[in-house]
Design a protein around this motif. Sequence first.
Motif, PDB file in Angstrom:
ATOM      1  N   LEU A 163      20.061 -25.173  72.508  1.00  0.00           N
ATOM      2  CA  LEU A 163      20.614 -26.511  72.344  1.00  0.00           C
ATOM      3  C   LEU A 163      22.060 -26.558  72.812  1.00  0.00           C
ATOM      4  O   LEU A 163      22.497 -27.525  73.455  1.00  0.00           O
ATOM      5  N   GLU A 164      22.810 -25.504  72.500  1.00  0.00           N
ATOM      6  CA  GLU A 164      24.217 -25.452  72.916  1.00  0.00           C
ATOM      7  C   GLU A 164      24.327 -25.491  74.441  1.00  0.00           C
ATOM      8  O   GLU A 164      25.201 -26.148  74.993  1.00  0.00           O
ATOM      9  N   ALA A 165      23.423 -24.796  75.133  1.00  0.00           N
ATOM     10  CA  ALA A 165      23.444 -24.772  76.608  1.00  0.00           C
ATOM     11  C   ALA A 165      23.163 -26.157  77.169  1.00  0.00           C
ATOM     12  O   ALA A 165      23.798 -26.590  78.153  1.00  0.00           O
ATOM     13  N   ILE A 166      22.231 -26.888  76.548  1.00  0.00           N
ATOM     14  CA  ILE A 166      21.897 -28.236  76.999  1.00  0.00           C
ATOM     15  C   ILE A 166      23.102 -29.155  76.842  1.00  0.00           C
ATOM     16  O   ILE A 166      23.460 -29.918  77.765  1.00  0.00           O
ATOM     17  N   ASN A 185      26.301 -28.318  76.507  1.00  0.00           N
ATOM     18  CA  ASN A 185      27.395 -27.898  77.382  1.00  0.00           C
ATOM     19  C   ASN A 185      27.154 -28.356  78.823  1.00  0.00           C
ATOM     20  O   ASN A 185      28.078 -28.782  79.537  1.00  0.00           O
ATOM     21  N   GLY A 186      25.883 -28.306  79.257  1.00  0.00           N
ATOM     22  CA  GLY A 186      25.548 -28.752  80.594  1.00  0.00           C
ATOM     23  C   GLY A 186      25.845 -30.230  80.779  1.00  0.00           C
ATOM     24  O   GLY A 186      26.376 -30.647  81.813  1.00  0.00           O
ATOM     25  N   TYR A 187      25.535 -31.026  79.766  1.00  0.00           N
ATOM     26  CA  TYR A 187      25.817 -32.461  79.837  1.00  0.00           C
ATOM     27  C   TYR A 187      27.318 -32.729  79.799  1.00  0.00           C
ATOM     28  O   TYR A 187      27.829 -33.576  80.560  1.00  0.00           O
ATOM     29  N   MET A 188      28.056 -32.011  78.931  1.00  0.00           N
ATOM     30  CA  MET A 188      29.485 -32.256  78.772  1.00  0.00           C
ATOM     31  C   MET A 188      30.275 -31.912  80.025  1.00  0.00           C
ATOM     32  O   MET A 188      31.363 -32.441  80.246  1.00  0.00           O
ATOM     33  N   GLN A 189      29.734 -31.031  80.867  1.00  0.00           N
ATOM     34  CA  GLN A 189      30.432 -30.634  82.085  1.00  0.00           C
ATOM     35  C   GLN A 189      30.178 -31.559  83.266  1.00  0.00           C
ATOM     36  O   GLN A 189      30.775 -31.385  84.328  1.00  0.00           O
ATOM     37  N   LYS A 190      29.324 -32.544  83.073  1.00  0.00           N
ATOM     38  CA  LYS A 190      29.041 -33.488  84.173  1.00  0.00           C
ATOM     39  C   LYS A 190      30.204 -34.442  84.360  1.00  0.00           C
ATOM     40  O   LYS A 190      30.836 -34.852  83.399  1.00  0.00           O
TER      41      LYS A 190
END
Length: 273
Positions: A263-266, A268-273
């Motif tokens: 969940l953290e990876a998901i 973090n992936g969104y927050m970096q967009k």
Amino acid sequence: MTNGFNKQTCLNTIYALARMRGVKISTIEEQAGVSQGYFSKMRKTENMTPLSVDVLVRIAEILGVTIDIIITGTSVMLSPLEQMPYYFIDKLMADTMYNRIVWTREEPEELVSYKYEDYAYNNGNGVNGFSHPLIESGMPCDMGGGNGHYVSKFFGDNTPSQDNVMTGAIYHTDIGNNNYVYISKIVHNVYDNMNMPKSYEAIELYVLDVNVVEAMDGKSMTIPYVRPVCCSAMVHQDIHAKMWELYQLLDTNYSSIPMTPELEAIINGYMQK
């Protein structure tokens, strides 16, 4: 530094903790980013240089204690026997604040309804009907459901003259080597001849040792063994305060967000967009 701070007491506490941890002072100096011989120079009575708060914070993290232990030196006033649970509880607090351990919160009713095979640490060889080690099965439940009763390992079994009831959530954490720490808040009731209760709250701390192997029905299986650590009603006032501090830290800051690595990876992936 705060009023009443005693530099020598602080340094003595650091040396005592280093001995207890088996860590060389030179190693602490290196990890804290100070020069070799820093502490021996600071211990000299003629040295009026104040200790750096930043250095003390780093030392507390290196030694696995709270900054309160380093600054106040409270544990120096305790006997060697009392120091062990005091430092143990303080390390649990420090590891909690530094996110080195994770606690699980359970309501009293959950403990009553659990069966032994429900536990991950059982390795799949549980026996149906085993209750949680802190619960005595087959007794009337005083926690709103299920069939079981909390029995304090400090006050003894429930009798007509006294009983103990968990009044808040119970927290547990894995400290490694198949050992789990449990901390709970209870109300201890003592009844007089007129059956009038005198009640007071207490914090109880246990270690659940899951390394005890016993034979049952021809099979060897691991049985959780409850090892009582201390009860706030039966210890030095400094340990009493530390136990309540730990429980309140957990009760205030506990979060039930299931932040798995996936969940953290998901996120973090969104927050970096």
